[in-house]
Write a protein that holds these residues in place. Structure first.
Motif, mmCIF file in Angstrom:
data_model
loop_
_atom_site.group_PDB
_atom_site.id
_atom_site.type_symbol
_atom_site.label_atom_id
_atom_site.label_comp_id
_atom_site.label_asym_id
_atom_site.label_seq_id
_atom_site.Cartn_x
_atom_site.Cartn_y
_atom_site.Cartn_z
ATOM 1 N N UNK A 192 1.084 -1.304 -0.052
ATOM 2 C CA UNK A 192 0.002 -0.030 0.042
ATOM 3 C C UNK A 192 0.926 1.076 0.069
ATOM 4 N N UNK A 193 0.501 2.347 -0.570
ATOM 5 C CA UNK A 193 1.107 3.744 -0.339
ATOM 6 C C UNK A 193 0.030 4.760 -0.944
ATOM 7 N N UNK A 194 0.428 6.014 -0.651
ATOM 8 C CA UNK A 194 -0.154 7.072 -1.151
ATOM 9 C C UNK A 194 0.347 7.127 -2.694
ATOM 10 N N UNK A 195 -0.404 7.522 -3.480
ATOM 11 C CA UNK A 195 0.239 7.791 -4.948
ATOM 12 C C UNK A 195 -0.683 8.769 -5.504
ATOM 13 N N UNK A 196 -0.296 9.116 -6.893
ATOM 14 C CA UNK A 196 -0.962 10.298 -7.589
ATOM 15 C C UNK A 196 -2.037 9.442 -8.571
ATOM 16 N N UNK A 197 -2.769 10.365 -9.093
ATOM 17 C CA UNK A 197 -4.147 9.984 -9.708
ATOM 18 C C UNK A 197 -3.920 9.066 -11.032
ATOM 19 N N UNK A 198 -2.521 8.877 -11.476
ATOM 20 C CA UNK A 198 -2.360 8.064 -12.681
ATOM 21 C C UNK A 198 -1.680 6.734 -12.302
ATOM 22 N N UNK A 199 -1.845 6.472 -10.979
ATOM 23 C CA UNK A 199 -1.163 5.109 -10.712
ATOM 24 C C UNK A 199 -1.769 3.957 -11.056
ATOM 25 N N UNK A 200 -3.113 3.950 -11.682
ATOM 26 C CA UNK A 200 -3.461 2.711 -12.049
ATOM 27 C C UNK A 200 -2.855 2.219 -13.035
ATOM 28 N N UNK A 201 -2.661 2.931 -14.062
ATOM 29 C CA UNK A 201 -2.127 2.890 -15.512
ATOM 30 C C UNK A 201 -0.622 2.092 -15.396
ATOM 31 N N UNK A 202 -0.137 2.672 -14.046
ATOM 32 C CA UNK A 202 1.413 2.379 -14.059
ATOM 33 C C UNK A 202 1.705 1.240 -13.218
ATOM 34 N N UNK A 203 0.853 1.190 -11.894
ATOM 35 C CA UNK A 203 1.158 -0.016 -11.057
ATOM 36 C C UNK A 203 0.066 -0.717 -10.645
ATOM 37 N N UNK A 204 -1.062 -0.142 -11.127
ATOM 38 C CA UNK A 204 -2.409 -0.831 -10.706
ATOM 39 C C UNK A 204 -2.279 -2.418 -10.591
ATOM 40 N N UNK A 205 -1.667 -3.142 -11.331
ATOM 41 C CA UNK A 205 -1.495 -4.710 -11.199
ATOM 42 C C UNK A 205 -0.780 -4.914 -9.985
ATOM 43 N N UNK A 206 0.113 -4.054 -9.084
ATOM 44 C CA UNK A 206 1.104 -4.484 -8.084
ATOM 45 C C UNK A 206 0.719 -3.922 -6.756
ATOM 46 N N UNK A 207 -0.167 -2.784 -6.833
ATOM 47 C CA UNK A 207 -0.542 -1.920 -5.659
ATOM 48 C C UNK A 207 -1.777 -2.550 -5.141
#
Length: 208
Positions: A192-207
């Motif tokens: 888990x962590x705090x991320x920016x709004x574009x996170x899903x396309x970048x690390x959505x499979x891992x976060x």
């Protein structure tokens, strides 16, 4: 009941003044929460009678003695906040083993006031999350520590541990953290962590 107190304001450059405060607490009980509520709770435990937050001991965490830690946890539980995250995680030793003493002390205090969730959110942990590929040795160490922590916490009766990745990364830097995240997920860790709004396309499979 009704609670009253006087707040004294003592400026360095003028006369003191006073503010009368009054709070009325209504006589109702809160229902158990339907969701699991957490919060960033940056605390390090210190011995009773030692230096604490009131003497200015604050780096990235507030230094609290056990009695105050218990009081704050009891207050959180009473208001439906049942799983604050943990900054005092296991500490690595020079031989690669982990010292679970600090985490055990925190869990003892939390459990004493009925704070016993199924999962733990560790902000404080020895894992490496970085914006470059890990070396083979770093990868092995990450995975070994994930397994040690998972084994220890499960033996204590918790189902899962979520490890906090680098805080508030986005864009290319977040994308570059994928290798670190993959090393943790491959060893059975959750993230888990705090991320920016574009996170899903970048690390959505891992976060998680």
């Amino acid at each position: 009941g009704v609670y009253r107190t006087t707040l004294r304001i003592v400026p360095a450059n003028s006369e003191p003044s006073a503010l009368e405060l009054e709070v009325e607490v209504y006589p109702f009980n809160l229902r158990p929460p339907m969701l699991e509520y957490s919060i960033y709770y940056p605390v390090s435990l210190v011995d009773e009678g030692g230096e604490d937050w009131r003497t200015g001991r604050w780096t990235n965490t507030a230094w609290l003695p056990p009695k105050q830690y218990i009081a704050e946890c009891r207050n959180m539980v009473a208001h439906g906040l049942t799983n604050p995250n943990i900054y005092g995680g296991p500490r690595p030793g020079p031989d690669g083993s982990l010292d679970f003493g600090p985490l055990a002390e925190i869990l003892d205090l939390r459990e004493s006031v009925g704070m016993r969730p199924k999962i733990l959110y560790l902000v404080g942990h020895p894992l490496q999350f970085t914006d470059r590929p890990l070396s083979a040795q770093e990868r092995r160490l990450n995975q070994d520590q994930v397994r040690q922590i998972n084994d220890w916490t499960r033996a204590r009766g918790y189902d899962e541990v979520f490890f906090m990745a680098a805080d508030e990364w986005g864009g290319e830097q977040l994308m570059a953290e994928r290798d670190s995240m993959e090393s943790v997920r491959e060893a059975g860790g959750k993230i888990f962590t705090a991320v920016s709004t574009d996170f899903f396309e970048l690390v959505g499979d891992l976060l998680d």
